[in-house]
Design a protein around this motif. Structure first.
Motif, PDB file in Angstrom:
ATOM      1  N   THR A 192       0.820  -1.205   0.000  1.00 25.33           N
ATOM      2  CA  THR A 192       0.000   0.000   0.000  1.00 25.33           C
ATOM      3  C   THR A 192       0.853   1.254   0.000  1.00 25.33           C
ATOM      4  O   THR A 192       0.581   2.208  -0.746  1.00 25.33           O
ATOM      5  N   GLU A 239       0.942   4.176  -3.011  1.00 18.66           N
ATOM      6  CA  GLU A 239      -0.037   5.059  -2.394  1.00 18.66           C
ATOM      7  C   GLU A 239      -0.534   6.143  -3.347  1.00 18.66           C
ATOM      8  O   GLU A 239      -1.726   6.448  -3.401  1.00 18.66           O
ATOM      9  N   TYR A 247      -2.946   4.625  -5.783  1.00 17.55           N
ATOM     10  CA  TYR A 247      -4.200   4.276  -5.115  1.00 17.55           C
ATOM     11  C   TYR A 247      -5.007   5.523  -4.770  1.00 17.55           C
ATOM     12  O   TYR A 247      -6.242   5.513  -4.821  1.00 17.55           O
ATOM     13  N   ASP A 248      -4.326   6.608  -4.425  1.00 18.91           N
ATOM     14  CA  ASP A 248      -5.053   7.841  -4.165  1.00 18.91           C
ATOM     15  C   ASP A 248      -5.761   8.343  -5.425  1.00 18.91           C
ATOM     16  O   ASP A 248      -6.868   8.883  -5.360  1.00 18.91           O
ATOM     17  N   ASP A 292      -6.799   5.911   4.856  1.00 20.87           N
ATOM     18  CA  ASP A 292      -5.818   4.837   5.007  1.00 20.87           C
ATOM     19  C   ASP A 292      -6.467   3.466   4.856  1.00 20.87           C
ATOM     20  O   ASP A 292      -5.875   2.547   4.262  1.00 20.87           O
ATOM     21  N   ARG A 301      -7.086   2.909   1.188  1.00 20.13           N
ATOM     22  CA  ARG A 301      -5.841   2.545   0.500  1.00 20.13           C
ATOM     23  C   ARG A 301      -5.558   1.051   0.662  1.00 20.13           C
ATOM     24  O   ARG A 301      -5.197   0.376  -0.307  1.00 20.13           O
ATOM     25  N   HIS A 339      -5.576  -1.709  -2.384  1.00 18.92           N
ATOM     26  CA  HIS A 339      -4.451  -2.603  -2.663  1.00 18.92           C
ATOM     27  C   HIS A 339      -4.922  -4.056  -2.752  1.00 18.92           C
ATOM     28  O   HIS A 339      -4.504  -4.811  -3.642  1.00 18.92           O
TER      29      HIS A 339
END
Length: 504
Positions: free
Chosen positions: A105, A109, A112-113, A133, A136, A140
């Motif tokens: 993750t 990051e 993923y954001d 969080d 995220r 993942h």
């Protein structure tokens, strides 16, 4: 335990400057779904900021707690996660799951954001950090792991409900359902289509900030190897193999272990717990990146050692290189001193050299002042830096560091190097080392120091490293200098830069 387990927050003889939370140049304003936003849940929610204790700490909670600490306390995952796994009593598959969730993750990051921003139809800055969080981690699981969709969504939603309340859970459920509608490749294609430049497309695909990508390209181009950029970015997203150092003259490479291709003191274990191996050796075997080993050996073996030489490790924490220097000093009748500004990290240095039967005094001073209190034949300046060369083991650093950090670090690096050069005895050598390939922290610092300091010449560090290596090592000329630059994709090491400077 060593450089490999603790490259985090190197304080050396400095203050490293203000740290920042994650800022992602990719994914802040990605494409939005036409169907409208998920259920409202923003960072101003009255329930979203409350993290409620879970009844137990399984792998997902260990990963979540680690991410929260990374993002709220500037903590480092490579230091926190092993302790969290031990405290939670995780082992085997559960420990592996916590590790993959955390590091996977953190590495991706930024990507993923961008996915979350698209699925939520809002920038991630508008989402409560505690919920973000968890999203995220869920993302993942959905796009990068072989976890069934229902399990990834349901477990993450349950986690959000416990951490931030029922309204947040509904929001998380909607976002993750939308994330699950596309495969990883479909998401990457979608985000790349919205990118405004080739660098932004690379940033999305390989999860590196644009400014880091550009710095890496310039560093590779200095070797005439800019075509290796994608290989480097990909290598940064692969967990490094655990590498050990057998301190020279004090430990041997164990039978059955695989010797490293370059460092004469390095090996990779056939298996087992790394900490147990280190403990059983009394500290004479260490977990340490091969590039770190080569950096220390380049200083001690650049020229034959004369008995009675005085050596100084100016920015010593966490102490992995100090331990190698101590073993080498013991073998050759040299004296070694170490320095580390932070008292807590000075303790790490003392622990690191405890397995070497040599008295190594460790001072706790600003290195710029400490270097002037003596004359030394060899000085290691393992300078504080951005740490961009260790992104494999410190994935959060890519999001934490910013371009604005570089000038202040370069100034400090130059001051430390000047202080070390001023402390050299005639014929003495300084090894200037950074765990960063950024040209402003490496080539530029050395070039400026050579202009400022008379009677200093640059040695052929590439030739020294090549002479140490057990196998042929690919070290191209770096813009006409003697600097040796190691790379994760080419050498399997951290991107360590090694320069050797000598007083004539």
């Amino acid at each position: 335990m060593s450089d490999e387990r603790d490259r985090a927050g190197k304080s050396g003889a400095h203050g490293s400057g203000a740290k920042r939370g994650p800022q992602h140049p990719i994914g802040k304003s990605g494409p939005h779904r036409a169907g409208g936003p998920a259920r409202p849940f923003d960072k101003n929610s009255t329930t979203g900021g409350t993290e409620r204790p879970a009844p137990g700490r399984g792998p997902r909670w260990v990963a979540y707690d680690t991410l929260r600490a990374v993002h709220t306390s500037d903590a480092y995952a490579n230091l926190l996660l092993p302790r969290a796994i031990t405290r939670a009593g995780l082992s085997g598959p559960d420990a592996a799951l916590a590790t993959e969730l955390t590091y996977g993750t953190l590495r991706r990051e930024g990507t993923y954001d961008a996915i979350i921003a698209d699925a939520a139809a809002r920038p991630v800055s508008a989402i409560d950090p505690a919920v973000l969080d968890a999203l995220r981690l869920g993302t993942h699981q959905l796009v990068a792991m072989r976890i069934p969709t229902h399990a990834a969504v349901n477990e993450t939603v349950r986690q959000v409900r416990q951490a931030a309340g029922k309204p947040a859970a509904g929001f998380a459920n909607a976002v993750l359902r939308r994330v699950s509608e596309r495969t990883r490749d479909e998401w990457l294609d979608r985000l790349e289509a919205a990118a405004r430049s080739d660098d932004e497309r690379l940033a999305v695909r390989y999860a590196h900030p644009v400014w880091v990508i550009r710095a890496f390209r310039r560093a590779l181009d200095a070797e005439g190897r800019a075509d290796e950029l994608a290989l480097l970015l990909e290598a940064d997203n692969v967990s490094p193999v655990v590498t050990f150092a057998a301190l020279p003259g004090l430990a041997d490479i164990p039978a059955g272990a695989e010797a490293t291709p370059y460092s004469p003191i390095g090996f990779r274990s056939a298996g087992g717990d790394p900490a147990a191996l280190v403990t059983a050796s009394g500290g004479r075997v260490r977990v340490q990146d091969e590039g770190s080993q080569l950096a220390a050996l380049a200083l001690t073996r650049a020229l034959p050692v004369r008995e009675g030489e005085r050596w100084l490790d100016l920015c010593a924490a966490p102490g992995g290189k100090t331990a190698v220097l101590a073993a080498e000093a013991l073998a050759h009748g040299a004296l070694l001193e170490a320095n580390e500004l932070s008292p807590a990290r000075a303790g790490l240095v003392r622990d690191s050299v405890a397995g070497v039967p040599l008295e190594v005094p460790v001072s706790e001073e600003d290195g710029r002042a400490r270097a002037g209190r003596g004359r030394y034949d060899r000085i290691l300046v393992d300078a504080p830096c951005t740490g961009l060369g260790a992104l494999r083991r410190r994935p959060e650093a890519r999001w934490r560091k910013q371009p604005a950090d570089v000038p202040a670090l370069a100034t400090l690096q130059g001051e430390l190097l000047d202080a070390a050069l001023g402390a050299l005895a005639p014929g003495g050598i300084v090894a200037y080392v950074t765990c960063s390939p950024h040209l402003a922290e490496t080539a530029a610092v050395v070039a400026d120091a050579l202009r400022r300091n008379e009677g200093i010449v640059e040695l052929d560090a590439r030739g020294v490293v090549a002479s140490l290596s057990l196998s042929p090592i690919d070290l191209p000329d770096v813009a006409g200098t003697g600097r040796a630059q190691l790379w994760p994709h080419r050498h399997g090491t951290d991107a360590m830069s090694i320069s050797l400077l000598q007083r004539a």
